[in-house]
Design a protein around this motif. Structure first.
Motif, PDB file in Angstrom:
ATOM      1  N   MET A   1       0.856  -1.182   0.000  1.00 14.61           N
ATOM      2  CA  MET A   1       0.000   0.000   0.000  1.00 14.61           C
ATOM      3  C   MET A   1       0.890   1.230   0.000  1.00 14.61           C
ATOM      4  SD  MET A   1      -3.191   0.929   2.526  1.00 14.61           S
ATOM      5  CE  MET A   1      -2.388   1.968   3.744  1.00 14.61           C
ATOM      6  N   ASP A   2       0.489   2.232  -0.753  1.00 13.85           N
ATOM      7  CA  ASP A   2       1.248   3.484  -0.772  1.00 13.85           C
ATOM      8  C   ASP A   2       1.276   4.091   0.624  1.00 13.85           C
ATOM      9  OD1 ASP A   2       1.717   3.230  -3.458  1.00 13.85           O
ATOM     10  OD2 ASP A   2       0.028   4.497  -4.064  1.00 13.85           O
ATOM     11  N   LEU A   3       2.367   4.766   0.906  1.00 11.32           N
ATOM     12  CA  LEU A   3       2.529   5.349   2.234  1.00 11.32           C
ATOM     13  C   LEU A   3       1.761   6.662   2.349  1.00 11.32           C
ATOM     14  CD1 LEU A   3       6.353   4.699   2.757  1.00 11.32           C
ATOM     15  CD2 LEU A   3       4.411   3.282   3.433  1.00 11.32           C
ATOM     16  N   SER A   4       1.087   6.816   3.480  1.00 10.18           N
ATOM     17  CA  SER A   4       0.319   8.031   3.729  1.00 10.18           C
ATOM     18  C   SER A   4       0.199   8.255   5.225  1.00 10.18           C
ATOM     19  CB  SER A   4      -1.076   7.912   3.106  1.00 10.18           C
ATOM     20  OG  SER A   4      -1.920   8.944   3.575  1.00 10.18           O
ATOM     21  N   GLU A   5       0.225   9.513   5.627  1.00  8.79           N
ATOM     22  CA  GLU A   5       0.064   9.825   7.046  1.00  8.79           C
ATOM     23  C   GLU A   5      -1.359   9.550   7.520  1.00  8.79           C
ATOM     24  OE1 GLU A   5      -0.917  14.426   7.601  1.00  8.79           O
ATOM     25  OE2 GLU A   5       1.021  14.096   6.632  1.00  8.79           O
ATOM     26  N   SER A   6      -2.285   9.330   6.585  1.00  6.82           N
ATOM     27  CA  SER A   6      -3.676   9.093   6.975  1.00  6.82           C
ATOM     28  C   SER A   6      -3.822   7.822   7.799  1.00  6.82           C
ATOM     29  CB  SER A   6      -4.572   9.011   5.739  1.00  6.82           C
ATOM     30  OG  SER A   6      -4.215   7.901   4.937  1.00  6.82           O
ATOM     31  N   ILE A   7      -2.920   6.860   7.613  1.00  2.00           N
ATOM     32  CA  ILE A   7      -2.997   5.621   8.395  1.00  2.00           C
ATOM     33  C   ILE A   7      -2.690   5.887   9.868  1.00  2.00           C
ATOM     34  CG2 ILE A   7      -0.596   4.850   8.084  1.00  2.00           C
ATOM     35  CD1 ILE A   7      -1.694   2.007   7.687  1.00  2.00           C
ATOM     36  N   LEU A   8      -1.895   6.939  10.142  1.00  2.00           N
ATOM     37  CA  LEU A   8      -1.595   7.322  11.528  1.00  2.00           C
ATOM     38  C   LEU A   8      -2.855   7.857  12.205  1.00  2.00           C
ATOM     39  CD1 LEU A   8       1.793   9.198  10.939  1.00  2.00           C
ATOM     40  CD2 LEU A   8       1.488   6.806  11.566  1.00  2.00           C
ATOM     41  N   SER A   9      -3.550   8.759  11.520  1.00  2.00           N
ATOM     42  CA  SER A   9      -4.771   9.329  12.104  1.00  2.00           C
ATOM     43  C   SER A   9      -5.879   8.280  12.181  1.00  2.00           C
ATOM     44  CB  SER A   9      -5.237  10.543  11.295  1.00  2.00           C
ATOM     45  OG  SER A   9      -5.407  10.214   9.930  1.00  2.00           O
ATOM     46  N   ALA A  10      -5.886   7.315  11.245  1.00  3.74           N
ATOM     47  CA  ALA A  10      -6.880   6.238  11.295  1.00  3.74           C
ATOM     48  C   ALA A  10      -6.665   5.373  12.535  1.00  3.74           C
ATOM     49  CB  ALA A  10      -6.796   5.389  10.031  1.00  3.74           C
ATOM     50  N   ALA A  11      -5.397   5.078  12.838  1.00  5.23           N
ATOM     51  CA  ALA A  11      -5.085   4.298  14.044  1.00  5.23           C
ATOM     52  C   ALA A  11      -5.498   5.063  15.291  1.00  5.23           C
ATOM     53  CB  ALA A  11      -3.599   3.969  14.095  1.00  5.23           C
ATOM     54  N   PHE A  12      -5.171   6.355  15.332  1.00  6.47           N
ATOM     55  CA  PHE A  12      -5.557   7.174  16.479  1.00  6.47           C
ATOM     56  C   PHE A  12      -7.070   7.162  16.670  1.00  6.47           C
ATOM     57  CE2 PHE A  12      -7.211  11.320  17.854  1.00  6.47           C
ATOM     58  CZ  PHE A  12      -6.781  11.286  19.174  1.00  6.47           C
ATOM     59  N   ALA A  13      -7.811   7.267  15.567  1.00  7.55           N
ATOM     60  CA  ALA A  13      -9.278   7.258  15.646  1.00  7.55           C
ATOM     61  C   ALA A  13      -9.785   5.927  16.198  1.00  7.55           C
ATOM     62  CB  ALA A  13      -9.872   7.532  14.269  1.00  7.55           C
ATOM     63  N   GLN A  14      -9.138   4.831  15.823  1.00  8.51           N
ATOM     64  CA  GLN A  14      -9.539   3.522  16.341  1.00  8.51           C
ATOM     65  C   GLN A  14      -9.277   3.423  17.842  1.00  8.51           C
ATOM     66  OE1 GLN A  14      -7.379   0.901  13.714  1.00  8.51           O
ATOM     67  NE2 GLN A  14      -9.086   0.733  12.280  1.00  8.51           N
ATOM     68  N   PHE A  15      -8.130   3.921  18.282  1.00  4.82           N
ATOM     69  CA  PHE A  15      -7.851   3.937  19.725  1.00  4.82           C
ATOM     70  C   PHE A  15      -8.891   4.790  20.457  1.00  4.82           C
ATOM     71  CE2 PHE A  15      -3.316   2.852  18.602  1.00  4.82           C
ATOM     72  CZ  PHE A  15      -3.308   1.625  19.243  1.00  4.82           C
ATOM     73  N   ASP A  16      -9.243   5.895  19.857  1.00  2.00           N
ATOM     74  CA  ASP A  16     -10.208   6.804  20.481  1.00  2.00           C
ATOM     75  C   ASP A  16     -11.568   6.120  20.660  1.00  2.00           C
ATOM     76  OD1 ASP A  16     -10.986   9.186  21.633  1.00  2.00           O
ATOM     77  OD2 ASP A  16     -11.444  10.171  19.736  1.00  2.00           O
ATOM     78  N   VAL A  17     -11.989   5.360  19.664  1.00  2.00           N
ATOM     79  CA  VAL A  17     -13.265   4.646  19.734  1.00  2.00           C
ATOM     80  C   VAL A  17     -13.222   3.556  20.808  1.00  2.00           C
ATOM     81  CG1 VAL A  17     -14.778   3.050  18.478  1.00  2.00           C
ATOM     82  CG2 VAL A  17     -13.951   5.125  17.351  1.00  2.00           C
ATOM     83  N   MET A  18     -12.100   2.849  20.896  1.00  2.00           N
ATOM     84  CA  MET A  18     -11.977   1.729  21.846  1.00  2.00           C
ATOM     85  C   MET A  18     -11.692   2.183  23.270  1.00  2.00           C
ATOM     86  SD  MET A  18      -9.730  -1.174  19.914  1.00  2.00           S
ATOM     87  CE  MET A  18      -8.328  -0.087  19.659  1.00  2.00           C
ATOM     88  N   TYR A  19     -11.295   3.432  23.442  1.00  4.90           N
ATOM     89  CA  TYR A  19     -10.806   3.921  24.732  1.00  4.90           C
ATOM     90  C   TYR A  19     -11.872   3.837  25.827  1.00  4.90           C
ATOM     91  CZ  TYR A  19      -8.949   7.230  28.170  1.00  4.90           C
ATOM     92  OH  TYR A  19      -8.501   7.828  29.327  1.00  4.90           O
ATOM     93  N   ASP A  20     -11.456   3.333  26.966  1.00  7.82           N
ATOM     94  CA  ASP A  20     -12.323   3.239  28.144  1.00  7.82           C
ATOM     95  C   ASP A  20     -12.047   4.464  29.019  1.00  7.82           C
ATOM     96  OD1 ASP A  20     -13.501   2.696  30.603  1.00  7.82           O
ATOM     97  OD2 ASP A  20     -13.017   0.563  30.558  1.00  7.82           O
TER      98      ASP A  20
END
Length: 652
Positions: free
Chosen positions: A174-193
């Protein structure tokens, strides 16, 4: 009458030796066992575990120490025992098999397979007799033995299909993009207790690399939520029973959402990664609390898990006298008797110890009921620790693993750099000398060491983590021998493990035993994957050495991992830290020395995350300014004027 030892008696693994007196005629993994299975036309039963695994102990006591079970196993099967920590290649392959069959995995891993190592049935723990809808081990053995006799062709056909299904080439891109960083952060945010810290529901694992990613995300993007999630989780983990408030150190995971009740075994790798996370949290926030926790974990490791040679042991068991957690829990009355009424009541109130208890009628000391954390009752705590130590014992897995030792070496090197205590550097360097002396042969690394013997040539994780540790030692000491050694082992890893055709690193290499499948591990579970660590190492080496030959390799590896992480980037956080450093390069500092004194002055002063190059003398590109030590700093895609003042440069 003492049971005659089986084929495991000459092994060095503590796990295998635990089973050497079983009535089951266990074999270690090897040609002898498979030759026996072929010649006698028997299926193979493979059991994978490790010495501090609670459910491994349960199945051992119920089944493997039982004469009735042993008689069936010995008559109809060839039984093989594997220590997952010594053979991560076997564990990885057959864990994927178990997950394919059951939808989940874990230890003990129980596999039934052909003499050609191809699996046709899998599971984890089986009780001796069928109960609560769970098939019993005896019933299962009898059923499989009967099917092998009456319809072996069907089982072999099933095994071939399993291998074919799981052995698809891992071709991610997959081409490299900083969007994968923000996508991971968003996933952590959703899962966060938000209430209890951590991510998702019980059980909760520490996964410190997730927290380090969030701290790094905060540093780069100043996102306060990233910092808040990391800080809350680090605080709650410490307050809960997953942290041993009496003897320090962290247990493997929390069985509940609150971090109160742990699975009590303590692993070297968890504590190494947690030292890194708390040390980084201190560096980012300057809160003394994080420094205190990192130092308490280190105190535990030095006291409980460090060999006289300087190497680190693997783990302490969850069980004492066959009971999980017995070593760690107390009644309120025994502490009142030990400490006296006044001190005892105050101590119990502070650590949440009550007459009712919080774990099977007993108490796990914790601080979850405190909003403000203070350092109190240290003398009483020391007294309870000595009492606990005399009351019962823990089994110690004294196996020395290269990859886990490397994590702890890196952790102590980081502590030295951030906290300035040279004791931590001395510990790291002593452990490194042990690895070089006992676990290396030129550019070859071995997996483990025990009782004067090495076992198996190293796997990807051994090369990746040892390279990571060597780079941390280089940055702590400025000794270029560490950097040269890291480069040498990185080259060896590329030569032996890299998939030139499809990118990515195989778990085992050309020098290792060739198994039925050749996996590439990409997912960051309790430990970051070898592919993630290699991505991190390659990015760092490219930036530190400015070696253009690494440019294509780095990009290919990052793109391979981006493809692997595409669907769920949050489960590839260590890789994402590597990608983040690639897209947003850390500060790059070139130090041109004018005397040997300058190098000593620099040691321990360069912040974590800085890519550091030390030149013993000036070059055509980097010259001395005013005849003194000179510092060249590039940061945020721009370079500053050279300076003789390190503190001035580091303030930028």
């Amino acid at each position: 009458m003492k049971q005659k030892a089986n084929q495991l008696i000459n092994e060095t693994s503590p796990y295998l030796l635990q089973h050497a007196d079983n009535p089951v005629n266990w074999y270690p993994w090897g040609e002898e066992a498979f030759a026996k299975a072929k010649s006698e036309d028997k299926p193979v039963f493979l059991s994978i575990g490790y010495s501090t695994c609670h459910w491994c102990h349960v199945m051992a006591h119920e089944s493997f120490e039982d004469e009735e079970v042993a008689e069936i196993l010995n008559r109809h099967f060839v039984a093989i025992k594997v220590d997952k920590e010594e053979r991560p290649d076997i564990d990885s392959i057959y864990m994927s098999v178990c997950q394919a069959f059951t939808g989940s995995g874990g230890w003990p891993t129980s596999i039934f397979m052909t003499p050609m190592q191809k699996p046709f049935y899998a599971g984890t723990y089986f009780p001796k007799h069928s109960q609560y809808g769970r098939v019993g081990f005896i019933d299962l053995l009898k059923t499989i033995a009967e099917k092998w006799t009456l319809n072996k062709a069907e089982l072999i056909k099933s095994a071939e299909a399993v291998v074919k299904h799981l052995d698809g080439a891992q071709k991610y891109k997959m081409d490299l993009s900083e969007s994968i960083l923000s996508a991971a952060f968003a996933q952590f945010d959703v899962m966060y207790d938000e209430k209890f810290g951590g991510f998702g529901k019980a059980p909760k694992f520490p996964t410190p690399h997730n927290l380090m990613f969030l701290l790094d995300y905060y540093e780069k993007f100043k996102d306060e939520q990233a910092l808040s999630m990391a800080e809350k989780t680090l605080t709650q983990m410490y307050k809960g029973g997953i942290f041993d408030h009496i003897g320090f150190g962290f247990s493997r995971y929390s069985t509940d959402a609150y971090y109160l009740v742990p699975h009590f075994e303590k692993m070297l790798y968890d504590n190494a990664l947690l030292i890194m996370a708390y040390t980084k949290a201190f560096m980012v926030t300057k809160r003394d609390f994080y420094q205190k926790v990192a130092k308490q974990i280190a105190q535990y490791v030095i006291r409980e898990l460090t060999d006289v040679s300087g190497a680190f042991y693997s783990a302490q068991d969850a069980d004492s006298e066959g009971i999980e957690g017995k070593y760690y829990v107390f009644s309120d009355k025994e502490l009142l008797e030990l400490l006296g009424k006044e001190k005892g009541e105050a101590f119990n109130a502070y650590y949440g110890i009550t007459a009712q208890g919080n774990f099977e009628g007993a108490n796990i000391p914790n601080l979850l009921h405190h909003d403000k954390l203070e350092e109190k009752y240290e003398k009483e705590r020391d007294k309870v620790f000595e009492y606990r130590k005399a009351r019962t014992k823990l089994h110690l897995d004294d196996k020395i693993l290269t990859s886990w030792n490397s994590m702890m070496i890196a952790a102590f090197a980081m502590m030295y750099r951030v906290f300035g205590d040279s004791t931590y550097l001395e510990i790291a360097e002593k452990a490194c000398r042990f690895i070089e002396r006992s676990l290396c042969e030129k550019d070859k690394v071995f997996v483990s060491y025990r009782n004067g013997k090495c076992s198996n040539e190293g796997f990807l994780d051994d090369y990746a983590w040892y390279g990571f540790a060597l780079m941390q030692l280089y940055e702590a000491t400025l000794d270029k021998q560490y950097l040269k050694r890291a480069i040498q082992l990185c080259k060896k890893a590329v030569d032996d493990f890299y998939d030139v055709e499809n990118s990515g690193f195989f778990l085992y290499g050309k020098q290792n035993e060739q198994l039925i499948m050749k996996p590439k591990e990409t997912y960051d579970g309790a430990i970051p994957s070898g592919n993630s660590v290699m991505a991190y190492n390659l990015v760092k080496l490219m930036q530190m050495t400015e070696d253009e030959k690494l440019t294509k390799l780095v990009k290919d590896q990052l793109e391979f991992m981006a493809g692997a992480a595409e669907n769920y980037p949050a489960s590839h956080s260590f890789y994402l830290s590597a990608l983040s450093n690639y897209i947003y390069p850390p500060a790059h500092l070139v130090c041109v020395l004018s005397s040997s004194v300058d190098k000593e002055y620099l040691k321990g002063r360069i912040p974590l995350g800085t890519n550091l190059i030390v030149l013993e003398k000036e070059s055509s590109e980097y010259k001395l300014l005013n005849g003194k030590a000179t510092f060249y700093l590039c940061k945020n895609f721009s370079c500053l004027a050279p300076s003789n003042q390190l503190d001035e440069v580091l303030r930028v």
